[in-house]
Scaffold this motif. Structure first.
Motif, PDB file in Angstrom:
ATOM      1  N   PHE A  20       0.817  -1.215   0.000  1.00  0.00           N
ATOM      2  CA  PHE A  20       0.000   0.000   0.000  1.00  0.00           C
ATOM      3  C   PHE A  20       0.849   1.262   0.000  1.00  0.00           C
ATOM      4  CE2 PHE A  20      -2.799   3.103   2.269  1.00  0.00           C
ATOM      5  CZ  PHE A  20      -3.771   3.190   1.290  1.00  0.00           C
ATOM      6  N   SER A  21       1.775   1.344   0.947  1.00  0.00           N
ATOM      7  CA  SER A  21       2.571   2.566   1.109  1.00  0.00           C
ATOM      8  C   SER A  21       3.894   2.534   0.368  1.00  0.00           C
ATOM      9  CB  SER A  21       2.850   2.806   2.600  1.00  0.00           C
ATOM     10  OG  SER A  21       3.686   1.779   3.115  1.00  0.00           O
ATOM     11  N   ILE A  39      -0.624   3.259  12.308  1.00  0.00           N
ATOM     12  CA  ILE A  39      -1.752   2.396  12.646  1.00  0.00           C
ATOM     13  C   ILE A  39      -2.991   2.735  11.832  1.00  0.00           C
ATOM     14  CG2 ILE A  39      -2.674   3.785  14.554  1.00  0.00           C
ATOM     15  CD1 ILE A  39      -2.239  -0.068  14.362  1.00  0.00           C
ATOM     16  N   TYR A  40      -3.138   4.015  11.424  1.00  0.00           N
ATOM     17  CA  TYR A  40      -4.308   4.394  10.633  1.00  0.00           C
ATOM     18  C   TYR A  40      -4.183   3.954   9.176  1.00  0.00           C
ATOM     19  CZ  TYR A  40      -6.140   7.100  14.520  1.00  0.00           C
ATOM     20  OH  TYR A  40      -6.651   7.475  15.736  1.00  0.00           O
ATOM     21  N   LEU A  41      -2.980   3.516   8.787  1.00  0.00           N
ATOM     22  CA  LEU A  41      -2.784   2.999   7.435  1.00  0.00           C
ATOM     23  C   LEU A  41      -3.085   1.503   7.337  1.00  0.00           C
ATOM     24  CD1 LEU A  41       0.601   4.623   6.297  1.00  0.00           C
ATOM     25  CD2 LEU A  41      -1.678   5.185   5.466  1.00  0.00           C
ATOM     26  N   ILE A  42      -3.177   0.857   8.491  1.00  0.00           N
ATOM     27  CA  ILE A  42      -3.304  -0.593   8.516  1.00  0.00           C
ATOM     28  C   ILE A  42      -4.692  -1.019   8.037  1.00  0.00           C
ATOM     29  CG2 ILE A  42      -3.143  -2.654   9.943  1.00  0.00           C
ATOM     30  CD1 ILE A  42      -0.539  -1.028   9.548  1.00  0.00           C
ATOM     31  N   SER A  43      -4.706  -1.941   7.089  1.00  0.00           N
ATOM     32  CA  SER A  43      -5.966  -2.490   6.572  1.00  0.00           C
ATOM     33  C   SER A  43      -5.764  -3.965   6.267  1.00  0.00           C
ATOM     34  CB  SER A  43      -6.384  -1.744   5.305  1.00  0.00           C
ATOM     35  OG  SER A  43      -5.473  -2.019   4.248  1.00  0.00           O
ATOM     36  N   GLU A  44      -6.819  -4.598   5.731  1.00  0.00           N
ATOM     37  CA  GLU A  44      -6.720  -6.021   5.383  1.00  0.00           C
ATOM     38  C   GLU A  44      -5.616  -6.267   4.356  1.00  0.00           C
ATOM     39  OE1 GLU A  44      -9.453  -4.266   5.498  1.00  0.00           O
ATOM     40  OE2 GLU A  44     -10.660  -5.205   7.082  1.00  0.00           O
ATOM     41  N   ASP A  45      -5.362  -5.257   3.514  1.00  0.00           N
ATOM     42  CA  ASP A  45      -4.348  -5.418   2.471  1.00  0.00           C
ATOM     43  C   ASP A  45      -2.920  -5.334   3.005  1.00  0.00           C
ATOM     44  OD1 ASP A  45      -6.378  -5.607   0.622  1.00  0.00           O
ATOM     45  OD2 ASP A  45      -6.407  -3.453   0.215  1.00  0.00           O
ATOM     46  N   THR A  46      -2.763  -4.865   4.236  1.00  0.00           N
ATOM     47  CA  THR A  46      -1.420  -4.677   4.794  1.00  0.00           C
ATOM     48  C   THR A  46      -0.701  -6.008   4.974  1.00  0.00           C
ATOM     49  OG1 THR A  46      -2.141  -2.680   5.959  1.00  0.00           O
ATOM     50  CG2 THR A  46      -0.093  -3.721   6.719  1.00  0.00           C
ATOM     51  N   ASP A 121      -8.218   9.244   2.924  1.00  0.00           N
ATOM     52  CA  ASP A 121      -7.143  10.156   3.344  1.00  0.00           C
ATOM     53  C   ASP A 121      -5.778   9.505   3.135  1.00  0.00           C
ATOM     54  OD1 ASP A 121      -9.036  12.012   4.081  1.00  0.00           O
ATOM     55  OD2 ASP A 121      -8.933  11.576   6.223  1.00  0.00           O
ATOM     56  N   ASN A 122      -5.696   8.217   3.419  1.00  0.00           N
ATOM     57  CA  ASN A 122      -4.429   7.505   3.231  1.00  0.00           C
ATOM     58  C   ASN A 122      -4.048   7.438   1.753  1.00  0.00           C
ATOM     59  OD1 ASN A 122      -4.073   7.021   5.965  1.00  0.00           O
ATOM     60  ND2 ASN A 122      -5.139   5.062   5.914  1.00  0.00           N
ATOM     61  N   TYR A 123      -5.032   7.151   0.905  1.00  0.00           N
ATOM     62  CA  TYR A 123      -4.768   7.148  -0.538  1.00  0.00           C
ATOM     63  C   TYR A 123      -4.212   8.508  -0.973  1.00  0.00           C
ATOM     64  CZ  TYR A 123      -7.190   2.731  -1.631  1.00  0.00           C
ATOM     65  OH  TYR A 123      -7.548   1.412  -1.741  1.00  0.00           O
ATOM     66  N   LEU A 124      -4.840   9.575  -0.478  1.00  0.00           N
ATOM     67  CA  LEU A 124      -4.415  10.921  -0.861  1.00  0.00           C
ATOM     68  C   LEU A 124      -2.998  11.205  -0.373  1.00  0.00           C
ATOM     69  CD1 LEU A 124      -5.561  13.500  -2.253  1.00  0.00           C
ATOM     70  CD2 LEU A 124      -6.077  14.353   0.036  1.00  0.00           C
ATOM     71  N   MET A 125      -2.726  10.846   0.866  1.00  0.00           N
ATOM     72  CA  MET A 125      -1.421  11.095   1.459  1.00  0.00           C
ATOM     73  C   MET A 125      -0.320  10.346   0.712  1.00  0.00           C
ATOM     74  SD  MET A 125      -0.218  10.426   5.395  1.00  0.00           S
ATOM     75  CE  MET A 125      -0.400   8.652   5.236  1.00  0.00           C
ATOM     76  N   LEU A 126      -0.658   9.169   0.212  1.00  0.00           N
ATOM     77  CA  LEU A 126       0.330   8.335  -0.465  1.00  0.00           C
ATOM     78  C   LEU A 126       0.393   8.598  -1.970  1.00  0.00           C
ATOM     79  CD1 LEU A 126      -0.395   5.029   1.448  1.00  0.00           C
ATOM     80  CD2 LEU A 126       1.633   6.466   1.692  1.00  0.00           C
ATOM     81  N   GLY A 127      -0.363   9.592  -2.433  1.00  0.00           N
ATOM     82  CA  GLY A 127      -0.300   9.974  -3.837  1.00  0.00           C
ATOM     83  C   GLY A 127      -1.095   9.094  -4.774  1.00  0.00           C
ATOM     84  N   GLN A 128      -1.994   8.290  -4.230  1.00  0.00           N
ATOM     85  CA  GLN A 128      -2.844   7.445  -5.072  1.00  0.00           C
ATOM     86  C   GLN A 128      -4.158   8.202  -5.329  1.00  0.00           C
ATOM     87  OE1 GLN A 128      -2.983   3.297  -3.865  1.00  0.00           O
ATOM     88  NE2 GLN A 128      -1.054   3.505  -2.774  1.00  0.00           N
ATOM     89  N   TYR A 129      -4.050   9.217  -6.190  1.00  0.00           N
ATOM     90  CA  TYR A 129      -5.110  10.213  -6.331  1.00  0.00           C
ATOM     91  C   TYR A 129      -6.393   9.672  -6.961  1.00  0.00           C
ATOM     92  CZ  TYR A 129      -1.172  13.211  -5.228  1.00  0.00           C
ATOM     93  OH  TYR A 129      -0.084  13.775  -4.615  1.00  0.00           O
TER      94      TYR A 129
END
Length: 279
Positions: A20-21, A39-46, A121-129
């Protein structure tokens, strides 16, 4: 990872990259640090089986790898996986882990729409616009969005505007910045709305907006100059380099002279620039 981390366990030359990141880690301590501070970035995909393979083959911790595989096989919740990994090293104290568990439990109790906003918000922060844009659009159209305050709802529109600016156009972004400002009344949303109008060459709407929101002539000129300089910078022209050199005056404390020379330089180049013949 941007921080010196003291490692007592195995440090590998072959890093694991989070899907993801795109963050790279080289040790169990770095894995712990990443989880604890994101911790707020953690999801099932992590957590994927490739992480288990890396822990086993690169960190030489087969028991830890098997434990995480079993948790993934049983589809345990994220908290169980995170805690198991944090307890596999002595990087964080028991109290710190307990505090993190409390944060994760708070996240678990959030309404789904708020969890979705965290994801956006995480997508935005990581540039996945593109992904961020899709998530924000789903949020603003959902009935569940009623849980957000007017300001929070406006901030979602602001972030959607950022994503639109990156994926579509400044003109498209302007619509969402305006929706944001009408709800959150944040200066940043208003300024970005005006910038977006200037970037999209929407002169008439820019004038109308300045009149509606009582933007002074001086402020309008400053906004126009800001955009002009940004465009010159994007083109990497010699004109921008000459403007950059003027900053020495500001560093020397000659602020009034700096602004006089800046305005003079911009006036000299504007006509040429607008005719599109800069080289």
């Amino acid at each position: 990872m941007g921080k010196l981390i003291f490692c007592t366990g195995q440090v590998t030359q072959k890093p694991y990259t989070f899907p993801f990141s795109k963050t790279k880690i080289y040790s169990m301590e770095e894995l712990n640090y990443y989880l604890y501070n994101n911790i707020y970035l953690i999801s099932e995909d992590t957590f994927q089986y490739s992480l288990c393979d890396w822990i086993e083959n690169e960190l030489l911790l087969p028991e830890v790898a098997d434990k995480i595989r079993n948790l993934l096989n049983r589809r345990n919740n994220l908290k169980d996986v995170v805690v198991s990994l944090l307890c596999s090293a002595d990087y964080y104290t028991e109290q710190q882990i307990r505090e993190l568990i409390q944060v994760m439990e708070q996240i678990e109790r959030m309404p789904m729409i708020k969890k979705r906003k965290i994801k956006a918000d995480n997508y935005l922060m990581l540039g996945q616009y593109a992904k961020a844009s899709s998530e924000y659009e789903a949020i603003v159209d959902a009935k569940e969005a009623a849980v957000f305050s007017g300001v929070e709802y406006g901030d979602i529109f602001h972030n959607l505007a950022v994503a639109k600016a990156r994926t579509i156009s400044a003109s498209e972004a302007a619509k969402y910045y305006l929706l944001a400002y009408r709800r959150n009344q944040r200066e940043e949303s208003l300024v970005q709305y005006l910038y977006a109008l200037l970037l999209s060459k929407n002169t008439e709407e820019f004038k109308a907006a300045c009149e509606e929101f009582a933007i002074s002539k001086e402020r309008q000129e400053q906004l126009e100059e800001d955009i002009f300089i940004k465009e010159l910078a994007a083109l990497e022209t010699a004109d921008y380099e000459s403007i950059e050199r003027l900053s020495d005056l500001k560093k020397e404390g000659k602020v009034a002279q700096y602004y006089r020379e800046l305005k003079k330089t911009i006036r000299q180049y504007k006509d040429t620039y607008r005719k599109g013949i800069l080289s």
